[in-house]
Design a protein around this motif. Structure first.
Motif, short mmCIF file in Angstrom:
data_model
loop_
_atom_site.label_atom_id
_atom_site.label_comp_id
_atom_site.label_asym_id
_atom_site.label_seq_id
_atom_site.Cartn_x
_atom_site.Cartn_y
_atom_site.Cartn_z
N PRO A 52 0.82 -1.21 0.00
CA PRO A 52 0.00 0.00 0.00
C PRO A 52 0.85 1.26 0.00
O PRO A 52 1.99 1.27 0.46
CB PRO A 52 -0.81 -0.12 1.30
N VAL A 53 0.27 2.34 -0.52
CA VAL A 53 0.90 3.66 -0.49
C VAL A 53 0.30 4.41 0.69
O VAL A 53 -0.85 4.85 0.64
CB VAL A 53 0.64 4.44 -1.80
N PHE A 54 1.06 4.53 1.76
CA PHE A 54 0.54 5.13 2.97
C PHE A 54 0.64 6.66 2.90
O PHE A 54 1.36 7.22 2.07
CB PHE A 54 1.30 4.63 4.20
N PHE A 64 -14.95 0.37 -1.80
CA PHE A 64 -13.77 0.78 -2.56
C PHE A 64 -12.80 1.61 -1.73
O PHE A 64 -11.65 1.79 -2.13
CB PHE A 64 -14.20 1.60 -3.79
N GLU A 65 -13.26 2.14 -0.59
CA GLU A 65 -12.42 3.05 0.17
C GLU A 65 -11.16 2.37 0.67
O GLU A 65 -10.10 3.01 0.76
CB GLU A 65 -13.21 3.63 1.35
N PHE A 84 -7.77 4.05 -0.34
CA PHE A 84 -6.93 4.54 0.76
C PHE A 84 -5.53 3.96 0.66
O PHE A 84 -4.53 4.66 0.86
CB PHE A 84 -7.57 4.17 2.10
N ASN A 85 -5.43 2.66 0.35
CA ASN A 85 -4.11 2.03 0.17
C ASN A 85 -3.39 2.56 -1.05
O ASN A 85 -2.16 2.48 -1.12
CB ASN A 85 -4.27 0.51 0.06
N MET A 86 -4.13 3.10 -2.01
CA MET A 86 -3.52 3.69 -3.20
C MET A 86 -3.07 5.13 -2.94
O MET A 86 -2.44 5.74 -3.81
CB MET A 86 -4.51 3.67 -4.37
#
Length: 325
Positions: free
Chosen positions: A165-167, A221-222, A226-228
């Motif tokens: 994931p992109v935090f 989808f959140e 959120f991870n994106m």
């Protein structure tokens, strides 16, 4: 965007919402295979042989550590929300209460004034005790546990299909996004409830259903967005701009939760089915509206989000370029 494109987008979203029920059949297996293949080929073969043999405790522990928990978490959600929470409510309201009522009928007589009088204050008291001692504490506990399990399912599915994931860049930004997301969801529920009171029944019901479908899509989808690294205002704007697909995606969940007038039972149904929709949302590729034709069902909620989140949290003040450290 013409009616044909809208109809196809709604159908595609409806179809994609069920993909999680199919994906779960092989998701754990693929995740476990990828974990084994991360090591060298020689070690991978040795690990497979050890996992298949199950000859010693350390090997079983190794297998336990490497196995994905997606299926396990889904089963746990079903057991907690359906087997314990929902069944206890149904047994109490449709089993225990009618039985006690019949006992009072045998004691005082089915048509006696005394029996009806005693039951008129006994039933509310029993309901109050049951909901205070059992329903409310278990409801709060299940919400906390479900949130952890939902996140576990979403993270495993995301890592399987998209990697790490992109935090968020900072803890403060992450916390602000999470808190404001909850506030926006609450405001959106109020907005969906408000439009349901429009005097023309079909208009109010249709608008309320449309907004609930899109809100359920946002829930599903959140986790992926959120991870994106997508910020809240971007998530809301994306759903609003491509509303036909997300209307179709959230329609099954809206139908399932509308089956019971009780919001507690609807919450149990939601918690049982939602893990599948998380996986569906992670695997789905939404159909985007070519002309960017928004249906302003998120307004004024999305306006509030853009006003406070994108300007205050999402775009903090930048340090002037002429200032050099």
């Amino acid at each position: 965007m013409d009616l044909k494109q809208i109809g196809y987008s709604i159908f595609r979203g409806f179809y994609d919402s069920f993909s999680g029920m199919i994906t779960i059949l092989y998701l754990d297996k693929e995740i476990n295979e990828r974990k084994i293949n991360r090591v060298s080929p020689t070690r991978a073969n040795a690990v497979r042989q050890k996992l298949d043999s199950r000859e010693s405790t350390p090997i079983r522990q190794l297998k336990k550590h490497e196995e994905s928990k997606v299926t396990k978490r889904i089963i746990q959600c079903g057991v907690l929300n359906g087997g314990i929470f929902l069944m206890s409510i149904l047994l109490f309201e449709y089993g225990l209460l009618p039985t006690i009522n019949k006992v009072f009928g045998y004691i005082f007589g089915n048509e006696s004034f005394m029996g009806k009088f005693v039951w008129s204050w006994m039933e509310p008291m029993l309901l109050l005790i049951f909901r205070t001692v059992w329903v409310i504490p278990l409801f709060l506990l299940s919400k906390l546990v479900n949130a952890l399990w939902f996140q576990d399912i979403a993270d495993s599915a995301y890592r399987h299909s998209r990697g790490r994931p992109v935090f968020a860049q900072s803890i403060s930004k992450l916390l602000a996004d999470s808190i404001f997301s909850i506030v926006i969801q609450f405001l959106f529920l109020l907005q969906a409830t408000a439009v349901s009171y429009i005097p023309i029944y079909m208009v109010g019901y249709t608008l309320s259903l449309l907004q609930m479908c899109m809100l359920y899509s946002l829930y599903a989808f959140e986790y992926k967005w959120f991870n994106m690294g997508w910020e809240l205002h971007k998530r809301l704007s994306y759903i609003e701009a491509n509303w036909p697909y997300f209307f179709g995606f959230g329609l099954p969940m809206a139908i399932f939760t509308e089956l019971s007038p009780s919001w507690i039972i609807s919450g149990c149904v939601f918690s049982i089915l939602f893990p599948f929709f998380i996986i569906s949302g992670n695997e789905a590729i939404p159909i985007q509206s070519p002309s960017g034709y928004p249906l302003h069902v998120f307004s004024p909620v999305i306006s509030i989000s853009n006003m406070f989140f994108s300007r205050t949290i999402g775009n903090p003040k930048k340090t002037p370029t002429h200032v050099q450290k």
